[in-house]
Motif scaffolding. Structure first.
Motif, PDB file in Angstrom:
ATOM      1  N   ARG A 197      -1.575  -8.242  -8.016  1.00  0.00           N
ATOM      2  CA  ARG A 197      -2.553  -7.487  -7.025  1.00  0.00           C
ATOM      3  C   ARG A 197      -1.882  -8.282  -5.892  1.00  0.00           C
ATOM      4  O   ARG A 197      -1.430  -9.382  -5.608  1.00  0.00           O
ATOM      5  CB  ARG A 197      -4.012  -8.274  -6.773  1.00  0.00           C
ATOM      6  N   THR A 249      -2.597  -5.556   1.083  1.00  0.00           N
ATOM      7  CA  THR A 249      -1.902  -4.323   1.388  1.00  0.00           C
ATOM      8  C   THR A 249      -0.933  -4.489   2.249  1.00  0.00           C
ATOM      9  O   THR A 249      -0.173  -3.465   2.610  1.00  0.00           O
ATOM     10  CB  THR A 249      -3.139  -3.243   1.959  1.00  0.00           C
ATOM     11  N   ASN A 273       0.722  -1.162   0.024  1.00  0.00           N
ATOM     12  CA  ASN A 273      -0.075  -0.159   0.122  1.00  0.00           C
ATOM     13  C   ASN A 273       0.874   1.201   0.064  1.00  0.00           C
ATOM     14  O   ASN A 273       0.227   2.305  -0.125  1.00  0.00           O
ATOM     15  CB  ASN A 273      -1.025   0.010   1.240  1.00  0.00           C
ATOM     16  N   PRO A 315      -8.342  -5.665   1.900  1.00  0.00           N
ATOM     17  CA  PRO A 315      -8.061  -4.807   0.991  1.00  0.00           C
ATOM     18  C   PRO A 315      -6.886  -5.110   0.137  1.00  0.00           C
ATOM     19  O   PRO A 315      -6.135  -5.896   0.708  1.00  0.00           O
ATOM     20  CB  PRO A 315      -7.854  -3.402   1.519  1.00  0.00           C
ATOM     21  N   GLN A 340      -3.711   1.191  -7.612  1.00  0.00           N
ATOM     22  CA  GLN A 340      -5.015   1.488  -7.022  1.00  0.00           C
ATOM     23  C   GLN A 340      -5.363   0.803  -5.829  1.00  0.00           C
ATOM     24  O   GLN A 340      -4.896  -0.600  -5.868  1.00  0.00           O
ATOM     25  CB  GLN A 340      -6.072   1.173  -8.080  1.00  0.00           C
ATOM     26  N   ASN A 341      -5.757   1.230  -4.630  1.00  0.00           N
ATOM     27  CA  ASN A 341      -6.154   0.643  -3.484  1.00  0.00           C
ATOM     28  C   ASN A 341      -7.747   0.096  -3.601  1.00  0.00           C
ATOM     29  O   ASN A 341      -8.303   0.844  -3.728  1.00  0.00           O
ATOM     30  CB  ASN A 341      -5.959   1.499  -2.302  1.00  0.00           C
ATOM     31  N   GLN A 358     -10.790  -1.670  -2.047  1.00  0.00           N
ATOM     32  CA  GLN A 358     -11.545  -2.081  -0.642  1.00  0.00           C
ATOM     33  C   GLN A 358     -12.718  -2.775  -0.815  1.00  0.00           C
ATOM     34  O   GLN A 358     -13.757  -2.172  -0.980  1.00  0.00           O
ATOM     35  CB  GLN A 358     -11.838  -0.750   0.058  1.00  0.00           C
ATOM     36  N   MET A 375      -3.922  -4.108  -2.978  1.00  0.00           N
ATOM     37  CA  MET A 375      -3.305  -3.057  -3.881  1.00  0.00           C
ATOM     38  C   MET A 375      -3.224  -3.872  -5.413  1.00  0.00           C
ATOM     39  O   MET A 375      -2.498  -4.638  -5.415  1.00  0.00           O
ATOM     40  CB  MET A 375      -1.944  -2.691  -3.518  1.00  0.00           C
TER      41      MET A 375
END
Length: 190
Positions: A55, A58, A7, A37, A28-29, A31, A39
């Motif tokens: 991916r 985080t 993150n 979550p 892009q984070n 959620q 990233m």
């Protein structure tokens, strides 16, 4: 290299994954409503130019690499090596032509470029957005074609073919946008 949480990565960072250096194009984070979550990273391989998407949770650790950007001046090309000079300490650096890529045809004597270095090795070379060159040959100017939307081919001093407006003739210096592959912008004002 330093391990950082996924993150913390931002656009422009460089990471090492499976022994390859990858530049972060977008981070892009995400959620989700349920679950952990993540990233989502859009990455570009610095050696091949291929884009991938990864991916990470985080909290997962990623190897972040620190790249040094320095300004160099183009000196000459010999075979498949292009030689540049550091503007600060005047040391010379030879870079393989594949690192420069297709933009190598636009290099001019004394041109300032930015080179990204990792452990003293060049990983990318960034040329200026535009270059000024003289037209060596083109079709003759036809009277009354000054405001036409059609373009004609022209050859510039480095041998490249550029499409120019019909009113531009041989011997004229023009500004070319090399970031977009060699597109005519305007006549040079010098």
């Amino acid at each position: 290299m330093a391990k950082v949480n996924a993150n913390q990565l931002r656009k422009g960072n460089v990471v090492e994954i499976n022994g390859k250096l990858l530049a972060v194009i977008a981070a892009q984070n995400i959620q989700p409503g349920k679950g952990t979550p993540v990233m989502q990273l859009e990455l570009r391989d610095l050696s091949s130019g291929l884009k991938t998407t990864e991916r990470y949770r985080t909290t997962e650790s990623v190897e972040r690499v620190f790249i040094e950007d320095r300004e160099f001046t183009y000196l000459y090309t010999e075979g498949d090596l292009i030689t540049f000079m550091d503007v600060e300490n005047y040391e010379q650096l030879s870079v393989p032509a594949e690192v420069v890529g297709d933009q190598a045809v636009w290099l001019q004597d004394g041109m300032k470029v930015d080179i990204a270095l990792y452990e003293g090795k060049a990983v990318s070379v960034t040329l200026p957005q535009t270059v000024t060159l003289e037209i060596t040959e083109t079709e003759p100017t036809v009277k009354g074609q000054t405001a036409s939307s059609s373009y004609k081919p022209a050859i510039v001093t480095n041998g490249q073919r550029v499409m120019v407006p019909p009113h531009v003739s041989a011997g004229v210096r023009i500004i070319i946008n090399i970031a977009e592959g060699g597109v005519y912008l305007e006549r040079a004002k010098d």
